[in-house]
Design a protein around this motif. Structure first.
Motif, short mmCIF file in Angstrom:
data_model
loop_
_atom_site.label_atom_id
_atom_site.label_comp_id
_atom_site.label_asym_id
_atom_site.label_seq_id
_atom_site.Cartn_x
_atom_site.Cartn_y
_atom_site.Cartn_z
N ILE A 184 0.86 -1.18 0.00
CA ILE A 184 0.00 0.00 0.00
C ILE A 184 0.89 1.23 0.00
O ILE A 184 1.74 1.39 0.87
N PHE A 185 0.73 2.08 -1.00
CA PHE A 185 1.55 3.27 -1.12
C PHE A 185 0.67 4.48 -1.38
O PHE A 185 -0.55 4.36 -1.50
N GLU A 186 1.28 5.64 -1.43
CA GLU A 186 0.50 6.87 -1.47
C GLU A 186 0.85 7.73 -2.67
O GLU A 186 2.03 7.92 -2.98
N GLN A 187 -0.18 8.23 -3.33
CA GLN A 187 0.06 9.13 -4.44
C GLN A 187 0.47 10.50 -3.92
O GLN A 187 0.37 10.79 -2.72
N GLY A 188 0.95 11.35 -4.80
CA GLY A 188 1.43 12.66 -4.38
C GLY A 188 0.30 13.65 -4.15
O GLY A 188 -0.87 13.39 -4.42
N VAL A 189 0.68 14.80 -3.62
CA VAL A 189 -0.26 15.90 -3.46
C VAL A 189 0.36 17.16 -4.05
O VAL A 189 1.58 17.25 -4.24
N LEU A 190 -0.50 18.10 -4.35
CA LEU A 190 -0.08 19.43 -4.80
C LEU A 190 -0.82 20.47 -3.96
O LEU A 190 -1.94 20.23 -3.51
N PRO A 191 -0.21 21.62 -3.75
CA PRO A 191 -0.91 22.67 -3.00
C PRO A 191 -2.08 23.22 -3.79
O PRO A 191 -2.06 23.28 -5.02
N CYS A 192 -3.13 23.62 -3.07
CA CYS A 192 -4.25 24.30 -3.69
C CYS A 192 -3.85 25.76 -3.92
O CYS A 192 -3.17 26.38 -3.09
N ILE A 193 -4.30 26.32 -5.01
CA ILE A 193 -3.87 27.65 -5.44
C ILE A 193 -5.08 28.58 -5.50
O ILE A 193 -6.14 28.21 -6.01
N SER A 194 -4.90 29.81 -5.01
CA SER A 194 -5.98 30.79 -5.09
C SER A 194 -6.16 31.29 -6.52
O SER A 194 -5.30 31.04 -7.39
N ASN A 195 -7.25 31.97 -6.78
CA ASN A 195 -7.50 32.47 -8.13
C ASN A 195 -6.45 33.47 -8.59
O ASN A 195 -6.30 33.71 -9.79
N ASP A 196 -5.71 34.06 -7.63
CA ASP A 196 -4.65 34.98 -8.03
C ASP A 196 -3.26 34.34 -7.93
O ASP A 196 -2.25 35.03 -7.85
N GLY A 197 -3.23 33.00 -7.92
CA GLY A 197 -1.96 32.29 -8.04
C GLY A 197 -1.19 32.07 -6.76
O GLY A 197 -0.01 31.69 -6.81
N LYS A 198 -1.81 32.25 -5.60
CA LYS A 198 -1.11 32.08 -4.34
C LYS A 198 -1.43 30.73 -3.70
O LYS A 198 -2.58 30.26 -3.76
N ILE A 199 -0.41 30.11 -3.08
CA ILE A 199 -0.62 28.86 -2.35
C ILE A 199 -1.52 29.14 -1.15
O ILE A 199 -1.28 30.09 -0.39
N LEU A 200 -2.56 28.34 -0.99
CA LEU A 200 -3.51 28.53 0.10
C LEU A 200 -3.09 27.76 1.35
O LEU A 200 -2.54 26.65 1.25
N LEU A 201 -3.36 28.34 2.51
CA LEU A 201 -3.17 27.65 3.78
C LEU A 201 -4.52 27.14 4.28
O LEU A 201 -5.50 27.90 4.32
N GLU A 202 -4.56 25.87 4.64
CA GLU A 202 -5.80 25.31 5.19
C GLU A 202 -6.01 25.81 6.62
O GLU A 202 -7.12 26.15 7.03
N THR A 203 -4.93 25.81 7.40
CA THR A 203 -4.90 26.40 8.73
C THR A 203 -3.63 27.24 8.82
O THR A 203 -2.83 27.27 7.89
N LYS A 204 -3.41 27.86 9.95
CA LYS A 204 -2.20 28.65 10.11
C LYS A 204 -0.95 27.79 10.04
O LYS A 204 0.14 28.28 9.72
N ALA A 205 -1.13 26.49 10.30
CA ALA A 205 0.03 25.59 10.36
C ALA A 205 0.02 24.53 9.27
O ALA A 205 0.83 23.61 9.28
N LYS A 206 -0.89 24.68 8.31
CA LYS A 206 -1.06 23.58 7.34
C LYS A 206 -1.38 24.12 5.96
O LYS A 206 -2.26 24.97 5.79
N VAL A 207 -0.65 23.63 4.96
CA VAL A 207 -0.91 24.00 3.57
C VAL A 207 -2.15 23.25 3.07
O VAL A 207 -2.34 22.06 3.38
N ALA A 208 -3.00 23.92 2.34
CA ALA A 208 -4.13 23.25 1.70
C ALA A 208 -3.60 22.45 0.51
O ALA A 208 -2.98 23.01 -0.38
N VAL A 209 -3.81 21.15 0.54
CA VAL A 209 -3.30 20.29 -0.52
C VAL A 209 -4.41 19.40 -1.05
O VAL A 209 -5.45 19.22 -0.41
N ALA A 210 -4.18 18.82 -2.21
CA ALA A 210 -5.11 17.88 -2.82
C ALA A 210 -4.31 16.83 -3.59
O ALA A 210 -3.22 17.12 -4.09
N PRO A 211 -4.82 15.59 -3.67
CA PRO A 211 -4.14 14.56 -4.47
C PRO A 211 -3.91 15.03 -5.90
O PRO A 211 -4.71 15.81 -6.44
N ASP A 212 -2.84 14.56 -6.51
CA ASP A 212 -2.43 15.07 -7.82
C ASP A 212 -3.09 14.36 -9.00
O ASP A 212 -2.61 14.43 -10.11
#
Length: 513
Positions: free
Chosen positions: A221-249
């Motif tokens: 059992i292995f894991e696929q990658g993730v990429l950061p979620c991006i705002s409409n103006d091209g900025k990496i979004l934070l899910e929380t103050k300590a966590k990047v918003a990510v989604a499977p690739d």
């Protein structure tokens, strides 16, 4: 060579980290270097709340941010939002069906050809040259479940999950190969690709069910990658103050994941030459299908794919064909009505373009050995989503009511156009025997648990009737048919013991008696 390889992985390293990272802050030098990298890319806002975090939160955020190259994220975002047109695409694309030399159909192939593919496929299994990769990163959210989709029980009489049904089909192919070859302890390694949200639950499910009778060392059992979620103006979004918003690739992340998880290395050690890859949500999938393996190997192709016949011109499915002389997938929305409705001049009662994509593929191992050569060429696609995030200025969580950003994903079939037609093949199979996707919640009436269950029961009824058995229905509508365990029969074979039986449906056949 090793340095080049590691550099490539650093550039493309999109795998998620294990949770529970050590609570050790990075050194000031390490932190400054990473901050500078993000600042150069215009993405240093991700450190806005860093100084206020706990030690463990700092460590977790640092590890996640270190796993991305922010300049690379900017590049793929720009390409996805503003794809450059090739010289071919700037002109009208030329679409044609795949050439006859690259295709076969179970519906009209000679029985001796099918038997030859089946026999040779089992021979490759008996030599230990066949592996299976399952794409199982999705959750059952649409089905009303937060569990991995493979854990879902579609309501069969046996109450088996999708994972169990597929594991038992692997077990049966191993048994069929042992019977044909006279060898013992034949195994087909099963590599299960999960995502961050599904990995632990999948591992626990397999452990709880003793890997469904398969040897533990043959299930990875292995894991696929993730990429950061991006705002409409091209900025990496934070899910929380300590966590990047990510989604499977996306399912196209399979190629990179085979490298970063060392799955390919394991395949090489085992001597694997032929790989079957498929999606978890198809309850009828013939896992490690000997006919498909034998067909693809006989063509000496690098990729082969199974398709089903498109129901009608309006069915919303992607089609496998040749586009500008290369194998490709064209979505329904990309095809005009005239093209979609065109008839096959050789068989006027059929559509010219009818090869519906069901994400069911064969790969030669030699092709997977070349992933480093082409992985960077695969495009990323944009999915506009409502993405919860932290407002950088106010520090408050925002739950948008309309799409506020994008998720980037790759598609598994984006690799097809990189091949010549000579290295690509396509096998048409019967929809009623091999394709019943589980996409929607119960009661939808299409691609839902009830249709999946009924398709398995209908298949079992056909198998019983084909050997002379009688099936009498005692169930309500939607409860008719027979569930034949994969442990008893893989594709309708070895059911002669039912030839004189009358079976009251719904029923389940779990053993020969």
């Amino acid at each position: 060579m090793a340095a080049t390889f590691n550099n490539l992985l650093d550039r493309l390293h999109l795998t998620s980290r294990e949770e529970g990272v050590p609570a050790t802050e990075p050194t000031q030098e390490e932190l400054k270097e990473l901050r500078d990298n993000y600042a150069k890319a215009g993405q240093d806002h991700v450190f806005t709340f860093y100084d206020d975090l706990s030690t463990s939160e700092k460590a977790g955020l640092f590890e996640r941010l270190k796993s991305f190259d922010p300049q690379y994220i900017n590049e793929i975002t720009e390409k996805a939002l503003h794809p450059a047109q090739s010289s071919h695409e700037s002109q009208e694309s030329k679409l044609e069906p795949l050439p006859d030399s690259a295709t076969a159909s179970i519906l009209d192939s000679k029985e001796e050809d099918i038997q030859s593919w089946y026999t040779s496929g089992l021979e490759y299994v008996s030599k230990g040259q066949v592996a299976v990769v399952l794409m199982a990163g999705g959750q059952g959210t649409r089905l009303g479940s937060s569990d991995p989709k493979g854990c879902f029980n579609i309501g069969l009489p046996s109450q088996k999950s999708l994972f169990q049904i597929q594991a038992e089909r692997i077990w049966k192919v191993q048994q069929l190969a042992e019977k044909q070859s006279g060898k013992k302890d034949i195994s087909i390694p099963w590599y299960v690709m999960t995502s961050g949200p599904t990995r632990r639950a999948t591992e626990q499910f397999f452990e709880e069910h003793n890997h469904f009778g398969l040897r533990k060392d043959n299930v990875s059992i292995f894991e696929q990658g993730v990429l950061p979620c991006i705002s409409n103006d091209g900025k990496i979004l934070l899910e929380t103050k300590a966590k990047v918003a990510v989604a499977p690739d996306g399912n196209g992340g399979i190629y990179q994941a085979l490298l970063t998880s060392n799955v390919r290395t394991d395949m090489r050690k085992r001597g694997i030459q032929h790989i079957h890859a498929y999606c978890v949500d198809n309850c009828l999938v013939k896992v490690a299908d000997p006919v498909f393996i034998g067909f693809a190997a006989s063509k000496d192709v690098d990729i082969a794919t199974k398709v089903v016949r498109k129901r009608n011109a309006k069915e919303s499915v992607g089609l496998i064909l040749q586009k500008n002389g290369k194998p490709d997938v064209v979505e329904y929305s990309e095809m005009d009505d005239t093209t979609a409705e065109a008839k096959d001049p050789k068989q006027p009662d059929l559509l010219k373009f009818r090869a519906a994509n069901i994400v069911n593929h064969y790969y030669s191992f030699r092709f997977l050995e070349s992933i480093e050569d082409w992985a960077h060429q695969l495009p990323h696609h944009v999915a506009r989503k409502k993405i919860p995030h932290v407002d950088i200025e106010k520090g408050e969580t925002v739950k948008p009511d309309k799409p506020n950003g994008i998720k980037l994903e790759q598609f598994v079939f984006d690799v097809f156009p990189l091949l010549s037609l000579e290295k690509f093949a396509c096998m048409e199979v019967k929809r009623e025997d091999e394709f019943s996707p589980l996409k929607n919640a119960k009661g939808t009436g299409e691609d839902d648990p009830d249709t999946s269950k009924q398709d398995i029961l209908n298949q079992g009824r056909r198998w019983v009737q084909n050997v002379g058995g009688i099936v009498e229905s005692e169930g309500a509508p939607g409860e008719t048919g027979v569930e034949v365990s994969p442990l008893v029969s893989y594709g309708g074979e070895s059911l002669e013991f039912l030839s004189t039986r009358t079976i009251k449906a719904p029923a389940v056949i779990e053993k020969e008696d």
